[in-house]
Design a protein around this motif. Sequence first.
Motif, PDB file in Angstrom:
ATOM      1  N   PRO A 136      41.573  45.592  44.501  1.00  0.00           N
ATOM      2  CA  PRO A 136      40.838  44.864  43.446  1.00  0.00           C
ATOM      3  C   PRO A 136      41.596  44.787  42.129  1.00  0.00           C
ATOM      4  O   PRO A 136      41.475  43.826  41.398  1.00  0.00           O
ATOM      5  N   LYS A 157      47.305  42.755  39.872  1.00  0.00           N
ATOM      6  CA  LYS A 157      47.547  41.728  38.867  1.00  0.00           C
ATOM      7  C   LYS A 157      48.162  40.527  39.570  1.00  0.00           C
ATOM      8  O   LYS A 157      49.307  40.573  40.020  1.00  0.00           O
ATOM      9  N   LEU A 158      47.405  39.460  39.677  1.00  0.00           N
ATOM     10  CA  LEU A 158      47.859  38.292  40.427  1.00  0.00           C
ATOM     11  C   LEU A 158      48.901  37.507  39.646  1.00  0.00           C
ATOM     12  O   LEU A 158      48.798  37.330  38.432  1.00  0.00           O
ATOM     13  N   LYS A 169      45.041  40.805  33.630  1.00  0.00           N
ATOM     14  CA  LYS A 169      44.714  40.648  35.050  1.00  0.00           C
ATOM     15  C   LYS A 169      45.580  39.611  35.762  1.00  0.00           C
ATOM     16  O   LYS A 169      45.609  39.573  36.990  1.00  0.00           O
ATOM     17  N   PHE A 170      46.240  38.754  34.967  1.00  0.00           N
ATOM     18  CA  PHE A 170      47.031  37.678  35.562  1.00  0.00           C
ATOM     19  C   PHE A 170      48.384  37.573  34.865  1.00  0.00           C
ATOM     20  O   PHE A 170      48.470  37.668  33.641  1.00  0.00           O
ATOM     21  N   GLU A 180      39.675  31.835  36.841  1.00  0.00           N
ATOM     22  CA  GLU A 180      40.210  33.137  37.237  1.00  0.00           C
ATOM     23  C   GLU A 180      39.380  33.762  38.343  1.00  0.00           C
ATOM     24  O   GLU A 180      39.929  34.391  39.264  1.00  0.00           O
ATOM     25  N   SER A 181      38.083  33.579  38.281  1.00  0.00           N
ATOM     26  CA  SER A 181      37.218  34.058  39.358  1.00  0.00           C
ATOM     27  C   SER A 181      37.555  33.348  40.672  1.00  0.00           C
ATOM     28  O   SER A 181      37.591  33.980  41.733  1.00  0.00           O
ATOM     29  N   TYR A 183      40.497  32.081  41.472  1.00  0.00           N
ATOM     30  CA  TYR A 183      41.779  32.621  41.937  1.00  0.00           C
ATOM     31  C   TYR A 183      41.568  33.957  42.647  1.00  0.00           C
ATOM     32  O   TYR A 183      42.152  34.222  43.704  1.00  0.00           O
ATOM     33  N   ARG A 184      40.756  34.814  42.053  1.00  0.00           N
ATOM     34  CA  ARG A 184      40.521  36.125  42.650  1.00  0.00           C
ATOM     35  C   ARG A 184      39.852  35.986  44.015  1.00  0.00           C
ATOM     36  O   ARG A 184      40.241  36.672  44.986  1.00  0.00           O
ATOM     37  N   GLN A 185      38.885  35.073  44.129  1.00  0.00           N
ATOM     38  CA  GLN A 185      38.212  34.871  45.423  1.00  0.00           C
ATOM     39  C   GLN A 185      39.163  34.272  46.459  1.00  0.00           C
ATOM     40  O   GLN A 185      39.130  34.646  47.632  1.00  0.00           O
ATOM     41  N   TRP A 215      42.293  34.766  46.608  1.00  0.00           N
ATOM     42  CA  TRP A 215      43.188  35.833  47.030  1.00  0.00           C
ATOM     43  C   TRP A 215      42.499  36.789  48.002  1.00  0.00           C
ATOM     44  O   TRP A 215      43.067  37.168  49.040  1.00  0.00           O
TER      45      TRP A 215
END
Length: 746
Positions: A381, A384-385, A414-415, A733-734, A736-738, A740
Motif C-alpha cells: 500500500p 510510491k508509484l 505518494k507519487f 491519484e485514486s 492510479y492507485r486502483q 495499480w
Amino acid sequence: MTSLQQQTDSNSWQEQAESYLLDGEYGRAAILYEQAIAAEPDVKSHYWHLGLMLLLQGKEEEATTTWLLAMVEGEPEQVELWTAELVEVLETEARRREELPDNSVAWLIRGHIREIQPTYINNLLILIELALTENRFTEEELKDWQVIELLQEQPVGSLDTEKLLQLLKRVLNYTPVLPSLVEFAAACVPHLQQHPNLLPVMVPGAVEIGYSMGQVQMGISLLEICRRVHNSDAEVLRHLAALYQNGIDYAKGIEVAKLCYELVETLPEKIFANHLRLRGWMSAGGYWEEALVAIEEQEAMVASLIEQEPIELPQQTVARLLTSAYFFPYFRDRARENRLIFNQLSHYCQRYYDFRNYHREQVERYYQNPNRTKPPEKGAPGKKLKIGYISYCMRSHSVGWLARWLLQHHDREKFEIYAYFVTYKYLADPLQDWYLSQVDYPRKLGSNNLDIAEQIYQDGIDILIDLDSLTMDVTCEVMALKPAPIQASWLGWDAAGMPTIDYFIADPYVLPEAAQDYYQEKIWRLPQTYIAVDGFEVGVPTWKRQDLDVPRDAVVYFSGQKGYKRHSETIRLQMKIIKEVPNSYFLIKGYADRESITSFFTQLAESEGVDTNRLRFLPPAPSEAMHRANLGIADVVLDTYPYNGATTTLETLWMGIPIVTRVGEQFAARNSYTMMMNVGVTEGIAWTDEEYVEWGIRLGKSPELREDIAWRLRQSRHSSPLWNAERFTRDMESAYRQMWLQYVDG
C-alpha cells in the motif's frame, strides 16, 4: 660549434623540436627555431614554426609579428607562396589538435589561419564545426566570415561533400536556429545535389525546425530548397503540405497535398496523402464539398487496407496510418462506427510493433520487466508509484494549459512524476519551462520511438499516461511498444484504440453508458469530471462593439473554433438562430482561411435568409489571455457539432457566458455537456438539432435568463468540480492507485 650544430650531430634538431611540441614544451621548441633562424635566416619555414610555438604559449602578437617580418620584403608571388606554406604548417597542427581532441587550441590556430587567408573556405567550414562543438557559433560569425558568399563562389566539385553534408546537418540541428540558416543551406545544396543523403539530412532538419522549433516559414523554405532538387519526392511534399497548412498558407497547403496525392501509388501512401488533403481543406474551412468526397474516399481506402493481410511497410508509413482516421469525428457523430475504424486500424498497425515481428529483443525485455512479474512488495500500500506523462504538448498548447493543474497538485509524497517531452526543442516558452521545473524527472527526448520507450523502461515507470493519442504518431508508436506495465490515455483526444493501452480516462458524462461495447480500452470513469482547472489568466479586452460596427443593444452570438470544426449542418442551425432573434449579430473567429471561411458562412447565411451584414469575421487574438478577455463581448456562445469545443468551452464557462451545445454519442460531441453538468448549468444543453435552435433563440431573446446563468456560472467558481483541480487530482491519484492494485492482484 653552435648549439644547433650540436643538435644536428647528435639527433635531428627538427625531430627534437617536434618532440618538444608533442610534450607541450613550446618554449624549448621555440629556442631551437630561433637558433635555426640565426643559422639559416633565409629558410622561411623556421619563422612559420617559431610563430606557431609562440602562439601555443599564448603570445599571439609576437607570433603574428614573426610571420609578418618574414614576409615583409617579399614580392607578391613570393608572399603568396609563403602564405600557403604558413597555412600548411598551422593547419597540420590544427588537424592534430582536432584528433586529440583539443578543440580550444584548434579553434585558436584556425582563427589565425582565417586572419592570414580569410577566403580559405575549408578552414572556415572547420571553424564552424568547432564553434558548433563548443556551442559558441553565432549569426555574426557566419556573416563576418562571408561563408555564404564564399560557398556560392566555389566551383561545384571543389569541396569535400561528405564533410559539407555533415556540417549542414549539424547547423540544421543547432539551437538556437540561425536567421541565415536558409541562405546557408541554399549555398551548400549546389555542392551536394548529387549526394544520395542530401534529402535524408535536409528533410528531418526542416521538419524539426518547422514543427518542434515552431519556425514554420523557415521549415517551408528549407523544404522548398529540397523540392527544387527533387521536385517529385513524396516525403518532401508530405511535410511541405503540412507546414504550409500550419503556416496558414492554406492555398499552398492544399495545392501541395494534391500533388502528393497524385504522386504516391501504394494504398497506405494514398491514405496518408488523402489525410493531408483533408487536413488542408478542413483547416482552411469552407471547402466542405471537397472534404465530404475525400472523407468518403478515406473510409473506403481504410476499409480496404484493414481487409488485407499486413504487407511489409516502412516504419514511418505505419506510424502515419495511425493518425489517418483522425478526421472522422469532425464529419459525423457515429460513435460505434468511428470507434470500429480506430480500433481496427490500430490493431492493423500494432502488428508491426508486436514483439514477434518488430524489434523483438527490445520489446521482450519490456514484457519481462520485473514490474510485470508483480513481486509482493510492488503491491504494498505504501509504494510510491512512478507516473510518467508523455506528450509533445507540454508547452503553450491547449493540452499544456489544461494538464498543468494535475501536475501542480500531485502529492509528491505518494507519487514520483516523470515527464517525457516528445520532439523536445527549447522554445523560450514559459509554459514549457514551467513543466520542466514542475516534474521530478523531466526527460527531453527526440522523435525516435525506440529511444523514448527505452528511457521509460529504464525509469521503471509504473503507469504511463498518454496526452496525445492519435494527434502524434511518435507517441502512438511508443505506446505500441508497451514500455510500462500500465498505460492509459487522457485529455489530448479520444482514445487511440491500441491494444497496448489499458485504460481511457473519462467521467460519467463524456461517454454514454454503452460506450464500453465499442472501446478497445477499458473506460475508467472518474467520479465527477475528467478535467478540472483552477481558472484561467485573463487579459485586457481589445474588442468593442462600436469598433465592430455592432449596436450597443444588439444580441451578440459568438463562435470561436478552428476551421476543422465548421460543419455545414451546424452552421445552418446557427443561421436559423440568428434569423429568429431580432437585432442579433454573429461573431466568427478562429484559425482558417479568411476568404474561404467568409464565403462558406456567407453562402449558408444567404441560403437560410439571413442578412450577411449581421456576420462579423474576426482574426485570432494575439494571446490566450486576450482571447478570454474578448469573450466578454458575447451574450451567447454557439458551440460546434459533431466536434464540440473543449478548452474553448471551459474558457466560456469561466468567463460566465451562456453556451448552447449539441450533445451527441461520441467523445468529441460530449465535451461541453460534461463541463456544463459539472458547473450545474443545464440551460443550453440540446439533445437534438431542434433543441439546439430552440435554446439559441430562447437565450438570445431572454436577457434575464442570460443574466441568471451568468450569475450561477460566477458562483460555480466556489463549488464546482470543474474549478477544483486539487480535488480532481486526488480523484486521478485514486484511479492510479486502483489501477495499480488491480494490476498487482492480476
